[in-house]
Design a protein around this motif. Structure first.
Motif, PDB file in Angstrom:
ATOM      1  N   THR A  52      10.282  -0.264  16.122  1.00  0.00           N
ATOM      2  CA  THR A  52       9.210  -1.153  15.672  1.00  0.00           C
ATOM      3  C   THR A  52       7.902  -0.784  16.379  1.00  0.00           C
ATOM      4  OG1 THR A  52      10.855  -2.905  15.461  1.00  0.00           O
ATOM      5  CG2 THR A  52       8.544  -3.539  15.303  1.00  0.00           C
ATOM      6  N   SER A  53       6.870  -0.537  15.608  1.00  0.00           N
ATOM      7  CA  SER A  53       5.586  -0.192  16.212  1.00  0.00           C
ATOM      8  C   SER A  53       4.871  -1.442  16.704  1.00  0.00           C
ATOM      9  CB  SER A  53       4.702   0.537  15.193  1.00  0.00           C
ATOM     10  OG  SER A  53       4.298  -0.349  14.164  1.00  0.00           O
ATOM     11  N   MET A  54       4.011  -1.280  17.695  1.00  0.00           N
ATOM     12  CA  MET A  54       3.233  -2.400  18.196  1.00  0.00           C
ATOM     13  C   MET A  54       2.319  -2.952  17.111  1.00  0.00           C
ATOM     14  SD  MET A  54       2.693  -4.501  20.561  1.00  0.00           S
ATOM     15  CE  MET A  54       3.676  -3.696  21.837  1.00  0.00           C
ATOM     16  N   ALA A  55       1.838  -2.077  16.225  1.00  0.00           N
ATOM     17  CA  ALA A  55       0.987  -2.532  15.126  1.00  0.00           C
ATOM     18  C   ALA A  55       1.744  -3.494  14.218  1.00  0.00           C
ATOM     19  CB  ALA A  55       0.470  -1.341  14.327  1.00  0.00           C
ATOM     20  N   ASP A  56       3.028  -3.185  13.943  1.00  0.00           N
ATOM     21  CA  ASP A  56       3.838  -4.069  13.099  1.00  0.00           C
ATOM     22  C   ASP A  56       4.095  -5.404  13.791  1.00  0.00           C
ATOM     23  OD1 ASP A  56       3.906  -2.260  11.076  1.00  0.00           O
ATOM     24  OD2 ASP A  56       5.989  -1.623  11.385  1.00  0.00           O
ATOM     25  N   VAL A  57       4.339  -5.362  15.090  1.00  0.00           N
ATOM     26  CA  VAL A  57       4.541  -6.605  15.838  1.00  0.00           C
ATOM     27  C   VAL A  57       3.279  -7.468  15.778  1.00  0.00           C
ATOM     28  CG1 VAL A  57       4.930  -7.599  18.133  1.00  0.00           C
ATOM     29  CG2 VAL A  57       6.279  -5.630  17.372  1.00  0.00           C
ATOM     30  N   GLN A  58       2.123  -6.860  15.949  1.00  0.00           N
ATOM     31  CA  GLN A  58       0.869  -7.604  15.914  1.00  0.00           C
ATOM     32  C   GLN A  58       0.594  -8.170  14.528  1.00  0.00           C
ATOM     33  OE1 GLN A  58      -1.790  -4.564  17.377  1.00  0.00           O
ATOM     34  NE2 GLN A  58      -1.552  -5.204  19.516  1.00  0.00           N
ATOM     35  N   LYS A  59       0.858  -7.395  13.474  1.00  0.00           N
ATOM     36  CA  LYS A  59       0.682  -7.910  12.111  1.00  0.00           C
ATOM     37  C   LYS A  59       1.600  -9.099  11.857  1.00  0.00           C
ATOM     38  CE  LYS A  59      -0.560  -3.425  10.051  1.00  0.00           C
ATOM     39  NZ  LYS A  59      -0.091  -2.354   9.130  1.00  0.00           N
ATOM     40  N   SER A  60       2.849  -8.974  12.301  1.00  0.00           N
ATOM     41  CA  SER A  60       3.814 -10.057  12.098  1.00  0.00           C
ATOM     42  C   SER A  60       3.412 -11.309  12.855  1.00  0.00           C
ATOM     43  CB  SER A  60       5.206  -9.591  12.543  1.00  0.00           C
ATOM     44  OG  SER A  60       5.631  -8.462  11.808  1.00  0.00           O
ATOM     45  N   ALA A  61       2.965 -11.126  14.088  1.00  0.00           N
ATOM     46  CA  ALA A  61       2.523 -12.267  14.890  1.00  0.00           C
ATOM     47  C   ALA A  61       1.337 -12.959  14.234  1.00  0.00           C
ATOM     48  CB  ALA A  61       2.167 -11.803  16.299  1.00  0.00           C
ATOM     49  N   HIS A  62       0.442 -12.174  13.646  1.00  0.00           N
ATOM     50  CA  HIS A  62      -0.715 -12.759  12.958  1.00  0.00           C
ATOM     51  C   HIS A  62      -0.263 -13.570  11.744  1.00  0.00           C
ATOM     52  CE1 HIS A  62      -4.757 -13.186  11.364  1.00  0.00           C
ATOM     53  NE2 HIS A  62      -4.333 -12.701  10.209  1.00  0.00           N
ATOM     54  N   LEU A  63       0.690 -13.046  10.983  1.00  0.00           N
ATOM     55  CA  LEU A  63       1.180 -13.762   9.803  1.00  0.00           C
ATOM     56  C   LEU A  63       1.871 -15.060  10.184  1.00  0.00           C
ATOM     57  CD1 LEU A  63       2.593 -10.780   7.709  1.00  0.00           C
ATOM     58  CD2 LEU A  63       0.611 -12.200   7.138  1.00  0.00           C
TER      59      LEU A  63
END
Length: 251
Positions: A214-225
């Motif tokens: 899991t990329s950090m970018a995906d984690v950040q996008k998910s957290a934003h959603l």
């Protein structure tokens, strides 16, 4: 319409959640000369003890209200990160620790995986009930007697409409009196357009991220959603710690 649910059931009209639960938990009639058939069960859940212990630490981090139900959703950024195994592990730990009725509710209706994971026959489930095609199908989650699972049911391409219908229904409210613990296996946030709506079914969400994948970018996008209010924590899956277990338990 005949449905194979451990016994034949004639389904002529939509059942309410309460009616479906009553039917699922009602003892099956015995054929002459045979023992009464038990509730439909899954195969024994084969998750290692260390994994269950990690899932235990995950649910203990959730700030549940002391006098209410424990309801937690489990999601991920993408498919393949282990959210279903984490959801089952959390439910197993909750059921074993609290000794209270515990339910896993599979809400990923376009790509359900619980049937394959547990080695049970595919059949009707939550999506079929929401489509008014069958009552809810509840199975006992072996080997525990107080753990149960509500599978998503037959694969559908109409997941958005069904999740909207689920979010507008009283399903969770009607499950609360029977199950003190409810774990929602939710669709992944970045693969399914309506996943944010599905995540609103639970006040507390755990986001599963696979170590090294899991990329950090995906984690950040998910957290934003999800939003800061709903995201309770991130579960790092697939990471083998080099710290001995007896030391980790002291941390």
């Amino acid at each position: 319409m005949e449905l194979d649910r451990g016994t034949d059931v004639e389904f002529n009209e939509p059942h309410s959640v309460a009616e479906s639960l009553a039917e699922a938990f009602r003892p099956r009639p015995a054929a002459p000369g045979f023992h009464r058939r038990p509730m439909e069960r899954t195969n024994a859940l084969a998750l290692p003890a260390w994994f269950i212990d990690s899932c235990r630490r995950a649910y203990l981090s959730v700030p549940f209200a002391e006098d209410g139900n424990r309801i937690v959703g489990v999601t991920s950024a993408q498919y393949g990160e282990g959210k279903t195994s984490v959801a089952l592990g959390i439910a197993t730990a909750l059921a074993a620790d609290t000794r209270e009725p515990t339910l896993v509710m599979e809400c990923d209706m376009e790509r359900p995986s619980v049937a394959d994971f547990l080695g049970i026959p595919e059949g009707p489930g939550l999506s079929d009930w929401l489509s008014e095609a069958a009552p809810l199908r509840v199975l006992q989650l072996a080997p525990l007697d107080n753990a149960f699972i509500l599978p998503a049911g037959n694969r559908t391409t109409d997941g958005a409409r069904l999740i909207y219908r689920l979010s507008e229904s009283e399903v969770i409210a009607e499950l609360r009196p029977r199950f003190r613990n409810i774990v929602l296996d939710l669709p992944p946030l970045l693969n399914i357009a309506y996943s944010s709506l599905a995540c609103k079914l639970a006040e507390h969400i755990l986001l599963v991220a696979r170590y090294g994948q899991t990329s950090m970018a995906d984690v950040q996008k998910s957290a934003h959603l999800l939003g800061r209010e709903r995201l309770t924590g991130v579960v790092l899956n697939g990471h083998a710690s080099k710290v001995p277990g007896w030391i980790r338990r002291l941390l």
